[in-house]
Design a protein around this motif. Structure first.
Motif, PDB file in Angstrom:
ATOM      1  N   VAL A 123      46.608  29.005 -13.739  1.00  0.00           N
ATOM      2  CA  VAL A 123      45.889  29.675 -12.662  1.00  0.00           C
ATOM      3  C   VAL A 123      45.895  28.798 -11.407  1.00  0.00           C
ATOM      4  CG1 VAL A 123      43.604  28.722 -13.190  1.00  0.00           C
ATOM      5  CG2 VAL A 123      43.790  30.954 -12.081  1.00  0.00           C
ATOM      6  N   GLU A 124      45.916  29.456 -10.261  1.00  0.00           N
ATOM      7  CA  GLU A 124      45.769  28.765  -8.985  1.00  0.00           C
ATOM      8  C   GLU A 124      44.749  29.528  -8.147  1.00  0.00           C
ATOM      9  OE1 GLU A 124      48.904  26.873  -6.140  1.00  0.00           O
ATOM     10  OE2 GLU A 124      48.625  28.939  -5.437  1.00  0.00           O
ATOM     11  N   LEU A 125      43.748  28.832  -7.676  1.00  0.00           N
ATOM     12  CA  LEU A 125      42.741  29.412  -6.791  1.00  0.00           C
ATOM     13  C   LEU A 125      42.960  28.816  -5.408  1.00  0.00           C
ATOM     14  CD1 LEU A 125      39.577  29.190  -9.086  1.00  0.00           C
ATOM     15  CD2 LEU A 125      41.348  30.945  -9.014  1.00  0.00           C
ATOM     16  N   ARG A 126      43.104  29.687  -4.423  1.00  0.00           N
ATOM     17  CA  ARG A 126      43.523  29.230  -3.109  1.00  0.00           C
ATOM     18  C   ARG A 126      42.348  28.933  -2.183  1.00  0.00           C
ATOM     19  NH1 ARG A 126      47.520  33.673  -1.035  1.00  0.00           N
ATOM     20  NH2 ARG A 126      45.940  35.034  -1.967  1.00  0.00           N
ATOM     21  N   CYS A 127      42.535  27.894  -1.380  1.00  0.00           N
ATOM     22  CA  CYS A 127      41.529  27.504  -0.402  1.00  0.00           C
ATOM     23  C   CYS A 127      42.239  26.995   0.844  1.00  0.00           C
ATOM     24  CB  CYS A 127      40.611  26.422  -0.963  1.00  0.00           C
ATOM     25  SG  CYS A 127      39.461  25.729   0.249  1.00  0.00           S
ATOM     26  N   ASN A 128      41.881  27.552   1.981  1.00  0.00           N
ATOM     27  CA  ASN A 128      42.371  27.058   3.257  1.00  0.00           C
ATOM     28  C   ASN A 128      41.188  26.705   4.141  1.00  0.00           C
ATOM     29  OD1 ASN A 128      44.710  29.041   2.317  1.00  0.00           O
ATOM     30  ND2 ASN A 128      45.558  27.506   3.715  1.00  0.00           N
ATOM     31  N   TYR A 129      41.356  25.716   4.970  1.00  0.00           N
ATOM     32  CA  TYR A 129      40.263  25.287   5.826  1.00  0.00           C
ATOM     33  C   TYR A 129      40.755  25.138   7.257  1.00  0.00           C
ATOM     34  CZ  TYR A 129      42.409  20.684   5.870  1.00  0.00           C
ATOM     35  OH  TYR A 129      43.294  19.661   6.045  1.00  0.00           O
ATOM     36  N   SER A 130      39.840  25.155   8.166  1.00  0.00           N
ATOM     37  CA  SER A 130      40.169  24.892   9.558  1.00  0.00           C
ATOM     38  C   SER A 130      39.161  23.882  10.079  1.00  0.00           C
ATOM     39  CB  SER A 130      40.101  26.164  10.395  1.00  0.00           C
ATOM     40  OG  SER A 130      38.800  26.683  10.417  1.00  0.00           O
ATOM     41  N   SER A 131      39.682  22.876  10.759  1.00  0.00           N
ATOM     42  CA  SER A 131      38.810  21.855  11.308  1.00  0.00           C
ATOM     43  C   SER A 131      39.552  21.089  12.377  1.00  0.00           C
ATOM     44  CB  SER A 131      38.346  20.887  10.223  1.00  0.00           C
ATOM     45  OG  SER A 131      37.570  19.846  10.795  1.00  0.00           O
ATOM     46  N   SER A 132      38.819  20.688  13.389  1.00  0.00           N
ATOM     47  CA  SER A 132      39.412  19.911  14.463  1.00  0.00           C
ATOM     48  C   SER A 132      39.271  18.411  14.222  1.00  0.00           C
ATOM     49  CB  SER A 132      38.741  20.280  15.798  1.00  0.00           C
ATOM     50  OG  SER A 132      37.347  20.066  15.710  1.00  0.00           O
ATOM     51  N   VAL A 133      38.558  18.053  13.154  1.00  0.00           N
ATOM     52  CA  VAL A 133      38.377  16.634  12.828  1.00  0.00           C
ATOM     53  C   VAL A 133      38.737  16.412  11.366  1.00  0.00           C
ATOM     54  CG1 VAL A 133      36.565  16.375  14.553  1.00  0.00           C
ATOM     55  CG2 VAL A 133      35.948  16.949  12.201  1.00  0.00           C
ATOM     56  N   SER A 134      38.793  15.141  10.994  1.00  0.00           N
ATOM     57  CA  SER A 134      39.086  14.816   9.599  1.00  0.00           C
ATOM     58  C   SER A 134      37.964  15.326   8.703  1.00  0.00           C
ATOM     59  CB  SER A 134      39.225  13.305   9.435  1.00  0.00           C
ATOM     60  OG  SER A 134      40.327  12.833  10.165  1.00  0.00           O
ATOM     61  N   VAL A 135      38.364  15.814   7.554  1.00  0.00           N
ATOM     62  CA  VAL A 135      37.385  16.390   6.636  1.00  0.00           C
ATOM     63  C   VAL A 135      37.580  15.864   5.228  1.00  0.00           C
ATOM     64  CG1 VAL A 135      37.134  18.523   7.970  1.00  0.00           C
ATOM     65  CG2 VAL A 135      38.855  18.378   6.152  1.00  0.00           C
ATOM     66  N   TYR A 136      36.567  16.089   4.442  1.00  0.00           N
ATOM     67  CA  TYR A 136      36.642  15.855   3.011  1.00  0.00           C
ATOM     68  C   TYR A 136      36.569  17.215   2.333  1.00  0.00           C
ATOM     69  CZ  TYR A 136      35.255  11.269   4.734  1.00  0.00           C
ATOM     70  OH  TYR A 136      35.185  10.095   5.431  1.00  0.00           O
ATOM     71  N   LEU A 137      37.240  17.344   1.204  1.00  0.00           N
ATOM     72  CA  LEU A 137      37.363  18.641   0.549  1.00  0.00           C
ATOM     73  C   LEU A 137      36.860  18.576  -0.882  1.00  0.00           C
ATOM     74  CD1 LEU A 137      40.860  19.247   2.021  1.00  0.00           C
ATOM     75  CD2 LEU A 137      38.905  20.741   2.469  1.00  0.00           C
TER      76      LEU A 137
END
Lengths: 116, 113
Positions: free
Chosen positions: B19-33
């Motif tokens: 299985v693969e669960l998808r996640c996309n993010y948007s950010s203008s700075v460095s992030v932790y996930l």
């Protein structure tokens, strides 16, 4: 170690009534969070405490919601008066507060609020 | 501002299948996930997190996720699922300053016997 405790687990009230939720974080955790999770949505941060001070309450509807964390340990979240759209699960979480954005948050089981 | 998108609201999969669960993010700075799992009537529990370093992160219960900066994605994978993996999965992002989390809307994983 004991986890984050919340009470009550379930609450049913009528609109315009008031309600309060209680949270006891993991011992020694400086940061405490309250989230609102509406059915079908991800948790939304309502308020974040660092010890007994508020770090972020930008998404707290302050006309009806209030929260306090006296002595930097337990916390209560109050809604007065409640509206139908407040029906949700209210999650409390805590973290050490030592690692900023990398902190792992530990969540309690939540309080499911139904407003009729 | 940060946002997290989980494109799949529900994912049914047969037991022992990948299985693969998808996640996309948007950010203008460095992030932790982060990926959190929520079992029925329980609070959220951390599965894994990406802070820095190796882009492949291994977590609990056999899950792993890969950080892809160019595609701003952090997809969660498991090579063989079990019935006990049936739960709601949330992707979250935090900034490298402060520790406010932004959660996605969640993906409901149902493992079919």
């Amino acid at each position: 170690e004991a986890g984050v405790a919340q009470s009550p687990r379930y609450k049913i009230i009528e609109k315009r009534q008031s309600v309060a939720f209680w949270c006891n974080p993991i011992s020694g955790h400086a940061t405490l969070y309250w989230y609102q999770q509406i059915l079908g949505q991800g948790p939304k941060l309502l308020i974040q405490f660092q010890n007994n001070g508020v770090v972020d309450d930008s998404q707290l509807p302050k006309d009806r919601f209030s929260a306090e964390r006296l002595k930097g340990v337990d916390s209560t979240l109050k809604i007065q008066p409640a509206k139908l759209e407040d029906s949700a699960v209210y999650l409390c979480a805590s973290s050490t507060g030592l690692a900023g954005g990398t902190d792992t948050q530990y969540f309690g089981p939540g309080t499911r609020l139904t407003v009729l | 501002a940060q946002s997290v998108t989980q494109l799949d609201s529900q994912v049914p999969v047969f037991e022992e299948a990948p299985v693969e669960l998808r996640c996309n993010y948007s950010s203008s700075v460095s992030v932790y996930l982060f990926w959190y799992v929520q079992y029925p009537n329980q609070g959220l529990q951390l599965l894994l997190k990406y802070l820095s370093g190796s882009t492949l992160v291994k977590g609990i219960n056999g899950f792993e996720a890969e950080f892809n900066k160019s595609q701003t994605s952090f997809h969660l994978r498991k090579p063989s699922v079990h019935i006990s993996d049936t739960a709601e999965y949330f992707c979250a992002v935090s900034r490298n300053t402060g520790n406010q989390f932004y959660f996605g809307t969640g993906t409901s994983l149902t493992v079919i016997p």
